[in-house]
Scaffold this motif. Structure first.
Motif, PDB file in Angstrom:
ATOM      1  N   TRP A 104       1.117  -0.935  -0.234  1.00  0.00           N
ATOM      2  CA  TRP A 104      -0.025   0.109  -0.174  1.00  0.00           C
ATOM      3  C   TRP A 104       0.734   1.397  -0.097  1.00  0.00           C
ATOM      4  O   TRP A 104       0.414   2.541  -0.632  1.00  0.00           O
ATOM      5  N   ARG A 105       1.720   1.045   0.969  1.00  0.00           N
ATOM      6  CA  ARG A 105       2.482   2.299   0.840  1.00  0.00           C
ATOM      7  C   ARG A 105       3.581   2.588  -0.545  1.00  0.00           C
ATOM      8  O   ARG A 105       3.455   3.249  -1.417  1.00  0.00           O
ATOM      9  N   CYS A 106       3.548   1.105  -0.858  1.00  0.00           N
ATOM     10  CA  CYS A 106       4.869   1.434  -2.505  1.00  0.00           C
ATOM     11  C   CYS A 106       3.243   2.489  -3.869  1.00  0.00           C
ATOM     12  O   CYS A 106       3.808   2.951  -4.598  1.00  0.00           O
ATOM     13  N   TRP A 107       2.162   1.796  -3.758  1.00  0.00           N
ATOM     14  CA  TRP A 107       0.949   2.158  -4.179  1.00  0.00           C
ATOM     15  C   TRP A 107       0.675   4.003  -4.019  1.00  0.00           C
ATOM     16  O   TRP A 107       0.518   4.940  -5.077  1.00  0.00           O
ATOM     17  N   THR A 108       1.160   4.568  -2.716  1.00  0.00           N
ATOM     18  CA  THR A 108       0.441   5.519  -2.301  1.00  0.00           C
ATOM     19  C   THR A 108       1.145   6.518  -1.830  1.00  0.00           C
ATOM     20  O   THR A 108       1.299   7.618  -1.714  1.00  0.00           O
ATOM     21  N   GLU A 109       2.974   6.482  -1.688  1.00  0.00           N
ATOM     22  CA  GLU A 109       3.484   7.284  -1.992  1.00  0.00           C
ATOM     23  C   GLU A 109       4.607   7.896  -2.696  1.00  0.00           C
ATOM     24  O   GLU A 109       5.991   6.319  -3.127  1.00  0.00           O
ATOM     25  N   PRO A 110       4.897   9.195  -3.372  1.00  0.00           N
ATOM     26  CA  PRO A 110       5.524   8.880  -3.700  1.00  0.00           C
ATOM     27  C   PRO A 110       6.442   8.466  -4.539  1.00  0.00           C
ATOM     28  O   PRO A 110       6.916   8.618  -5.473  1.00  0.00           O
ATOM     29  N   LYS A 127      11.740  -1.030 -15.986  1.00  0.00           N
ATOM     30  CA  LYS A 127      13.342  -0.574 -16.573  1.00  0.00           C
ATOM     31  C   LYS A 127      13.401  -0.847 -17.229  1.00  0.00           C
ATOM     32  O   LYS A 127      13.407  -2.163 -17.522  1.00  0.00           O
ATOM     33  N   PRO A 128      14.408  -0.120 -18.576  1.00  0.00           N
ATOM     34  CA  PRO A 128      15.204   1.010 -17.913  1.00  0.00           C
ATOM     35  C   PRO A 128      13.821   2.212 -17.972  1.00  0.00           C
ATOM     36  O   PRO A 128      14.526   3.550 -17.374  1.00  0.00           O
ATOM     37  N   TRP A 129      12.604   2.628 -18.684  1.00  0.00           N
ATOM     38  CA  TRP A 129      12.073   3.439 -18.245  1.00  0.00           C
ATOM     39  C   TRP A 129      12.056   3.853 -16.271  1.00  0.00           C
ATOM     40  O   TRP A 129      12.460   3.527 -15.855  1.00  0.00           O
ATOM     41  N   SER A 130      11.227   5.387 -16.451  1.00  0.00           N
ATOM     42  CA  SER A 130      11.371   5.755 -15.070  1.00  0.00           C
ATOM     43  C   SER A 130      10.320   6.449 -14.660  1.00  0.00           C
ATOM     44  O   SER A 130       9.739   6.811 -15.962  1.00  0.00           O
ATOM     45  N   VAL A 131       9.231   7.224 -13.613  1.00  0.00           N
ATOM     46  CA  VAL A 131       8.291   7.861 -12.898  1.00  0.00           C
ATOM     47  C   VAL A 131       9.440   8.504 -11.849  1.00  0.00           C
ATOM     48  O   VAL A 131      10.384   8.426 -11.194  1.00  0.00           O
ATOM     49  N   SER A 132       9.449  10.129 -12.888  1.00  0.00           N
ATOM     50  CA  SER A 132       9.139  11.203 -11.732  1.00  0.00           C
ATOM     51  C   SER A 132       8.439  12.363 -11.797  1.00  0.00           C
ATOM     52  O   SER A 132       6.900  11.661 -12.406  1.00  0.00           O
ATOM     53  N   ASP A 133       8.486  12.910 -10.645  1.00  0.00           N
ATOM     54  CA  ASP A 133       7.338  14.031  -9.997  1.00  0.00           C
ATOM     55  C   ASP A 133       6.208  13.298  -9.645  1.00  0.00           C
ATOM     56  O   ASP A 133       4.564  13.940 -10.686  1.00  0.00           O
ATOM     57  N   ALA A 134       5.613  12.447  -9.515  1.00  0.00           N
ATOM     58  CA  ALA A 134       4.543  11.664  -8.645  1.00  0.00           C
ATOM     59  C   ALA A 134       3.738  12.789  -7.581  1.00  0.00           C
ATOM     60  O   ALA A 134       4.389  13.766  -7.079  1.00  0.00           O
ATOM     61  N   ARG A 135       2.963  13.138  -8.009  1.00  0.00           N
ATOM     62  CA  ARG A 135       2.046  13.907  -7.293  1.00  0.00           C
ATOM     63  C   ARG A 135       0.793  12.709  -7.092  1.00  0.00           C
ATOM     64  O   ARG A 135       0.108  12.061  -7.944  1.00  0.00           O
ATOM     65  N   ILE A 136       0.624  12.610  -5.959  1.00  0.00           N
ATOM     66  CA  ILE A 136      -0.852  11.675  -5.229  1.00  0.00           C
ATOM     67  C   ILE A 136      -1.482  12.603  -4.277  1.00  0.00           C
ATOM     68  O   ILE A 136      -0.626  12.578  -2.655  1.00  0.00           O
ATOM     69  N   ASP A 137      -2.494  12.246  -4.433  1.00  0.00           N
ATOM     70  CA  ASP A 137      -3.803  13.674  -4.005  1.00  0.00           C
ATOM     71  C   ASP A 137      -5.149  12.202  -3.074  1.00  0.00           C
ATOM     72  O   ASP A 137      -5.806  11.763  -4.034  1.00  0.00           O
ATOM     73  N   GLY A 177     -11.305  12.581  -6.590  1.00  0.00           N
ATOM     74  CA  GLY A 177     -11.348  13.240  -7.036  1.00  0.00           C
ATOM     75  C   GLY A 177     -10.531  14.081  -7.178  1.00  0.00           C
ATOM     76  O   GLY A 177      -9.707  14.653  -7.292  1.00  0.00           O
ATOM     77  N   GLY A 178      -9.005  13.543  -6.343  1.00  0.00           N
ATOM     78  CA  GLY A 178      -8.287  13.992  -5.925  1.00  0.00           C
ATOM     79  C   GLY A 178      -7.118  13.808  -6.942  1.00  0.00           C
ATOM     80  O   GLY A 178      -7.079  12.374  -7.749  1.00  0.00           O
ATOM     81  N   GLU A 179      -6.163  14.032  -7.381  1.00  0.00           N
ATOM     82  CA  GLU A 179      -4.901  14.351  -8.563  1.00  0.00           C
ATOM     83  C   GLU A 179      -3.813  12.796  -8.445  1.00  0.00           C
ATOM     84  O   GLU A 179      -3.371  12.368  -7.341  1.00  0.00           O
ATOM     85  N   PHE A 180      -3.933  12.373  -9.346  1.00  0.00           N
ATOM     86  CA  PHE A 180      -2.733  11.329  -9.501  1.00  0.00           C
ATOM     87  C   PHE A 180      -2.161  11.775 -10.909  1.00  0.00           C
ATOM     88  O   PHE A 180      -2.432  11.339 -11.815  1.00  0.00           O
ATOM     89  N   PHE A 181      -1.100  11.957 -10.745  1.00  0.00           N
ATOM     90  CA  PHE A 181      -0.011  12.388 -11.404  1.00  0.00           C
ATOM     91  C   PHE A 181       1.523  12.249 -11.901  1.00  0.00           C
ATOM     92  O   PHE A 181       1.748  11.919 -10.885  1.00  0.00           O
ATOM     93  N   THR A 182       1.981  11.490 -12.986  1.00  0.00           N
ATOM     94  CA  THR A 182       3.072  10.985 -13.050  1.00  0.00           C
ATOM     95  C   THR A 182       3.808  11.606 -14.097  1.00  0.00           C
ATOM     96  O   THR A 182       3.079  11.682 -15.028  1.00  0.00           O
TER      97      THR A 182
END
Lengths: 155, 155
Positions: free
Chosen positions: B23-29, B39-49, B53-58
């Motif tokens: 759960w933490r891995c899914w919900t903490e940016p 990999k080798p792709w990666s995620v940056s700038d994750a935003r989790i509200d 209706g809250g934002e989920f941005f990656t």
């Protein structure tokens, strides 16, 4: 200026009825059925589960025996002020059909005790907006708003 | 038997990590960024509200400098158990883009202290499902689940 909401259709009116009465007309099935469709069409079997993800179901009945079921869910509810719903999901947050719109209803008091009423149909693309406009959005939502005002005044 | 969810793609795994860690891995940016893309792709700038209706941005970043922004909203949250989100809306419940999917993640404990992990991509039609499958849903979500398990074990 650019229009940041190019795919929206908007009806704005000042309704001569109290905000609380208009809210009831939107959220109580027995009241909704009385105004939601321009006559001679009518609504039956309305179900309103007023919470995010809750069901918003209506059946629209035509004078020639037509019957259209509409199912969707509520997205956002601010009692007395704001209601947002969409046909893109059914309860359980399952995608459903071809998403047509999300709609919002915003209510606020005017200085003279009437209600500013903003009903907004938000579409995913220009084609769906044009389709909705051609179906008679302005006339249909306008006639429904007249019926809403007439009913709300009696409450 | 008929398949009542013909437009879904589903990944089911038993992950060798505690449910709370997943759960933490899914919900903490800061954690999501470490596993969400194979990999080798990666995620940056994750935003989790984390509210309806809250934002989920990656932002997904490719090894050749590719950059894809993904924006959506959360639909349903049951802490530690269930997460549902979609790209069909942006915050404020505005329709956005061409709706691709809603996705759900369901976590439950196995008898031996591991976690049953069901990730489901729900599409509006068969074409979008086929497109997602062709993009490599099973391999991609599978590789991400491997990374998720490896990270969650360390928490």
């Amino acid at each position: 200026m650019t229009d940041e909401t190019p795919n929206d259709l908007v009806l704005e009116r000042v309704l001569n009825a109290p905000r609380a009465a208009i809210w009831r007309c939107w959220t109580e099935p027995a009241l909704l059925e009385q105004w939601f469709c321009p006559k001679p069409w009518s609504v039956s079997d309305a179900r309103i589960d007023l919470r995010p993800g809750g069901e918003f179901f209506t059946v629209m009945n035509g004078p020639g025996g037509e019957r259209f079921e509409n199912i969707g869910v509520f997205l956002d509810i601010v009692p007395g002020e704001k209601l947002v719903f969409t046909d893109a999901f059914v309860p359980g947050w399952r995608p459903n059909g071809k998403p047509f719109m999300a709609a919002s209803v915003i209510l606020s008091d005017t200085d003279d005790g009437r209600t500013d009423y903003v009903a907004r149909a938000m579409h995913w693309n220009a084609e769906t907006k044009a389709e909705h406009e051609a179906m008679g959005f302005h006339q249909g939502w306008g006639a429904a708003a007249d019926q809403l005002e007439a009913l709300a005044k009696t409450l």
